[in-house]
Design an enzyme around this catalytic site. Structure first.
Site, mmCIF file in Angstrom:
data_model
loop_
_atom_site.group_PDB
_atom_site.id
_atom_site.type_symbol
_atom_site.label_atom_id
_atom_site.label_comp_id
_atom_site.label_asym_id
_atom_site.label_seq_id
_atom_site.Cartn_x
_atom_site.Cartn_y
_atom_site.Cartn_z
ATOM 1 N N GLY A 63 -33.417 43.043 22.659
ATOM 2 C CA GLY A 63 -34.149 44.283 22.476
ATOM 3 C C GLY A 63 -35.324 44.148 21.535
ATOM 4 O O GLY A 63 -36.282 44.926 21.610
ATOM 5 N N MET A 64 -35.280 43.171 20.618
ATOM 6 C CA MET A 64 -36.327 43.050 19.616
ATOM 7 C C MET A 64 -37.055 41.708 19.662
ATOM 8 O O MET A 64 -38.146 41.591 19.120
ATOM 9 C CB MET A 64 -35.727 43.251 18.216
ATOM 10 C CG MET A 64 -35.169 44.649 18.000
ATOM 11 S SD MET A 64 -34.513 44.908 16.335
ATOM 12 C CE MET A 64 -33.066 43.872 16.356
ATOM 13 N N VAL A 112 -35.865 34.568 22.953
ATOM 14 C CA VAL A 112 -35.552 33.204 22.525
ATOM 15 C C VAL A 112 -35.969 32.240 23.625
ATOM 16 O O VAL A 112 -35.612 32.423 24.791
ATOM 17 C CB VAL A 112 -34.053 33.043 22.206
ATOM 18 C CG1 VAL A 112 -33.756 31.608 21.775
ATOM 19 C CG2 VAL A 112 -33.635 34.025 21.128
ATOM 20 N N ASP A 157 -22.978 42.637 12.217
ATOM 21 C CA ASP A 157 -23.068 42.755 13.676
ATOM 22 C C ASP A 157 -22.311 41.611 14.346
ATOM 23 O O ASP A 157 -22.843 40.912 15.208
ATOM 24 C CB ASP A 157 -24.525 42.760 14.114
ATOM 25 C CG ASP A 157 -24.705 43.336 15.518
ATOM 26 O OD1 ASP A 157 -25.760 43.109 16.109
ATOM 27 O OD2 ASP A 157 -23.782 44.006 16.013
#
Length: 663
Positions: free
Chosen positions: A28-29, A32, A141
């Site tokens: 989402g951010m 890779v 997380d």
């Protein structure tokens, strides 16, 4: 980052050093990529944030802090960060490339793991998180997406007990003393694994990660998370209101110790959980011992099956392919010595009681001076003799006494080499395997020291075993982008041929649909692999013709450039109505594609009885019971004198029958 930018980056070189060869994952951010560090000639992972996030100052700062955070965590189970920089204004990180897959991918394939596998993975996860806790950091997380399972050092991809596990994405971790909710007020955790205190107060500490790790263990054992719901907030509050159920309730037969382990880690009251990941790690290790399982650390130095382990601490180190980016097997010293290996003059005195000294009687006074002079000569002579023995013995031991010739182990099988070395007092270490077309697979190709060379008695001999002729399995590239697939095959020294593209309703354009030969096929270097690439969804959307009359259905399909292939079937639907179609409506198709239609023959016909001279009310009741409509002419209470259609006529259900009745 959109697809166009991602495709542009593939093949480019970042900072004059990192050449991007393919995309690994898109979050989402950030995205890779797989890249080659051309300066150090190694494969790395390059994580670069999306342009949409570049304007968020808080996020960019947090992304930048990720490098500093992970750099503080030097641990074999933590994904390492090598470098940091900016490309076209976008921050990026250069990280260790882990050859493997995420725990989420593993669970998607396997659904759930065995207790032995689950505890082996959890043990390494907790080792990484415990290192973060000792550094004053909270991950916040912990979930399967952030756990990477590398290929096993033993080379068995399915042997999860031997696999190397690494925890990633510590970028969202905060110092324990500064733990709080995100600047936007949103939870910094995935709701399926979020701890109750993070939902209620937004405060997190080491026990928050313990809770999430407990939920991950639950999922590994059962194949599902404890709670589900239509909205994320609904799932989050279930963690506050309910206790995580025991895994054995979902999978009957699981050992009770696993239920207790999950319950301990997922207590709703943080004070009732282990204080940090290290505390839970201790309990997990105890649980593994209770299940009769060796610790994960023993996978690093594992005896060869069927061969007794030597009495000393030196063991056979499993071979790790040189190209494996996750090889974490430590180097074992060339020789491991025990006290018994030392020469007699270098050993410590034996412990035990001393013998009482022998009493001497004093010599006569007149001979006292001579007595002491003689005694000094004896002592000096003895000391000189001892020193000479020590010097000569040391010289002999250092130069030749401790050396012997290394035995010949070449062409022997691994078991034979171990047996011979053990017989002559040596230990065998397994080095990196080498490909060989002359030496059978599993036999010794080379040894260090070489056969006949000098070696310290009791030292270790490193052998390289044959991997057989060089062969590489075609990787599973289905669903991968074309450039990534080409790079993966090039790494295996395989040639690439791009076949004719095909349309696909599932695979986006530019993604590999299949390979020829299929994945898993072993090929020699230089062999060619054909890649079949998706051209995207076919251009024509098949219309929905179910329920329409066959004539209308034909017209719709013809207008789209499609062909109707009809088949009549028995059905309760009206005659000539389309009952089903293949392919289904909305599916993509090319021009002249055949669409198979099943056409109703209509319901079975009914045969009319003869109602003449029968009472009209009785005839009307019989016809209505047959599912037919009835019309009475003249007198409905009289006798049937005529009917239309006549008796023995076959009609469809629902047809109208007229009865003429009079006295």
């Amino acid at each position: 980052m959109d697809t166009t930018v991602a495709d542009t980056l593939i093949g480019t070189t970042i900072d004059g050093r990192y050449r991007i060869t393919g995309r690994v994952a898109r979050g989402g951010m950030a995205t890779v990529y797989r890249a080659t560090d051309e300066r150090l000639e190694r494969t790395v992972a390059l994580k670069i944030i999306h342009p949409s996030q570049a304007t968020n100052v808080h996020f960019v700062d947090r992304f930048t802090d990720e490098a500093k955070t992970i750099a503080r965590l030097t641990h074999p189970n933590v994904v390492a960060v090598y470098d940091q920089g900016r490309h076209q204004g976008l921050p990026y990180l250069v990280m260790e490339f882990v050859q493997g897959r995420t725990l989420r991918d593993l669970l998607s394939q396997r659904t759930r793991l065995t207790p032995v596998e689950a505890l082996a993975i959890l043990e390494q996860m907790l080792a990484a998180i415990a290192a973060a806790h000792r550094a004053g950091l909270v991950h916040r997380d912990v979930k399967p997406e952030n756990v990477l399972v590398a290929e096993a050092p033993s080379g068995g991809s399915a042997d999860l007990v031997d696999a190397v596990v690494k925890v990633a994405d510590f970028g969202l971790a905060r110092a324990i003393e500064a733990s709080t909710v995100d600047d936007s007020g949103q939870l910094m955790a995935t709701v399926a694994y979020v701890a109750p205190e993070l939902v209620q107060t937004g405060q997190a500490d080491a026990r928050t990660d313990v809770y999430s790790a407990g939920v991950v263990l639950f999922e590994m054992l059962t194949g599902r998370v404890p709670y589900d719901g239509a909205e994320p907030v609904e799932v989050a509050w279930q963690h506050v209101d309910n206790d995580v159920p025991p895994p054995s309730r979902i999978v009957p037969g699981l050992p009770t110790v696993l239920d207790r382990l999950v319950a301990r880690a997922t207590r709703r009251d943080p004070a009732a959980r282990p204080t940090d990941a290290g505390g839970l790690l201790t309990e997990v290790q105890a649980a593994r011992e209770g299940l009769g399982v060796t610790h994960a650390e023993t996978a690093i130095m594992r005896p060869v099956p069927g061969v007794p382990r030597p009495a000393d601490a030196t063991a056979i180190v499993p071979a790790v392919p040189a190209a494996d980016a996750t090889a974490l097997v430590p180097q074992i010293p060339a020789g491991t010595y025990q006290a018994s290996h030392r020469p007699s003059w270098a050993r410590l005195p034996e412990q035990g009681g001393r013998t009482a000294p022998h009493r001497r009687t004093a010599p006569p006074a007149a001979g006292l001076a001579g007595f002491f002079a003689d005694r000094r000569r004896v002592v000096l002579t003895s000391l000189i003799a001892v020193m000479a023995v020590v010097v000569l013995g040391s010289a002999w031991w250092v130069t030749s006494g401790r050396y012997t010739e290394a035995p010949t182990l070449l062409t022997m099988t691994e078991a034979q080499a171990i047996a011979l070395a053990d017989k002559e007092g040596f230990t065998v270490l397994a080095g990196d395997g080498v490909y060989s077309a002359e030496v059978p697979e599993g036999s010794v190709v080379s040894q260090t020291p070489g056969a006949g060379e000098e070696i310290v008695k009791g030292d270790a001999i490193t052998v390289n075993l044959s991997l057989g002729p060089e062969m590489h399995a075609v990787p599973d590239l289905e669903g991968q982008e074309l450039e990534f697939a080409k790079a993966a095959l090039a790494d295996l020294k395989l040639k690439v041929k791009q076949g004719a593209g095909v349309y696909s309703d599932v695979a986006p354009a530019g993604v590999v649909v299949s390979t020829n030969p299929k994945a898993g096929t072993k090929l020699k270097p230089g062999a060619t692999v054909t890649l079949v690439v998706s051209k995207g969804k076919p251009p024509i959307d098949i219309p929905d013709v179910v329920g329409k009359n066959i004539n209308e259905a034909r017209q719709l399909l013809n207008e789209k450039g499609l062909k109707a292939v009809e088949e009549s079937v028995e059905s309760d639907r009206p005659r000539d109505e389309v009952v089903s179609q293949t392919p289904k409506a909305g599916t993509g198709a090319e021009k002249n594609t055949e669409v198979k239609l099943q056409i109703s023959l209509g319901p079975p016909l009914l045969t009319l009885p003869d109602f003449n001279n029968q009472p009209c009310p009785q005839a009307q009741q019989t016809l209505q019971g047959m599912g037919l409509q009835v019309q009475i002419n003249i007198d409905p209470n009289a006798t049937v004198r005529g009917q239309n259609p006549p008796a023995n006529t076959q009609v469809e259900p629902g047809s109208l029958v007229q009865l003429t009745c009079f006295l």
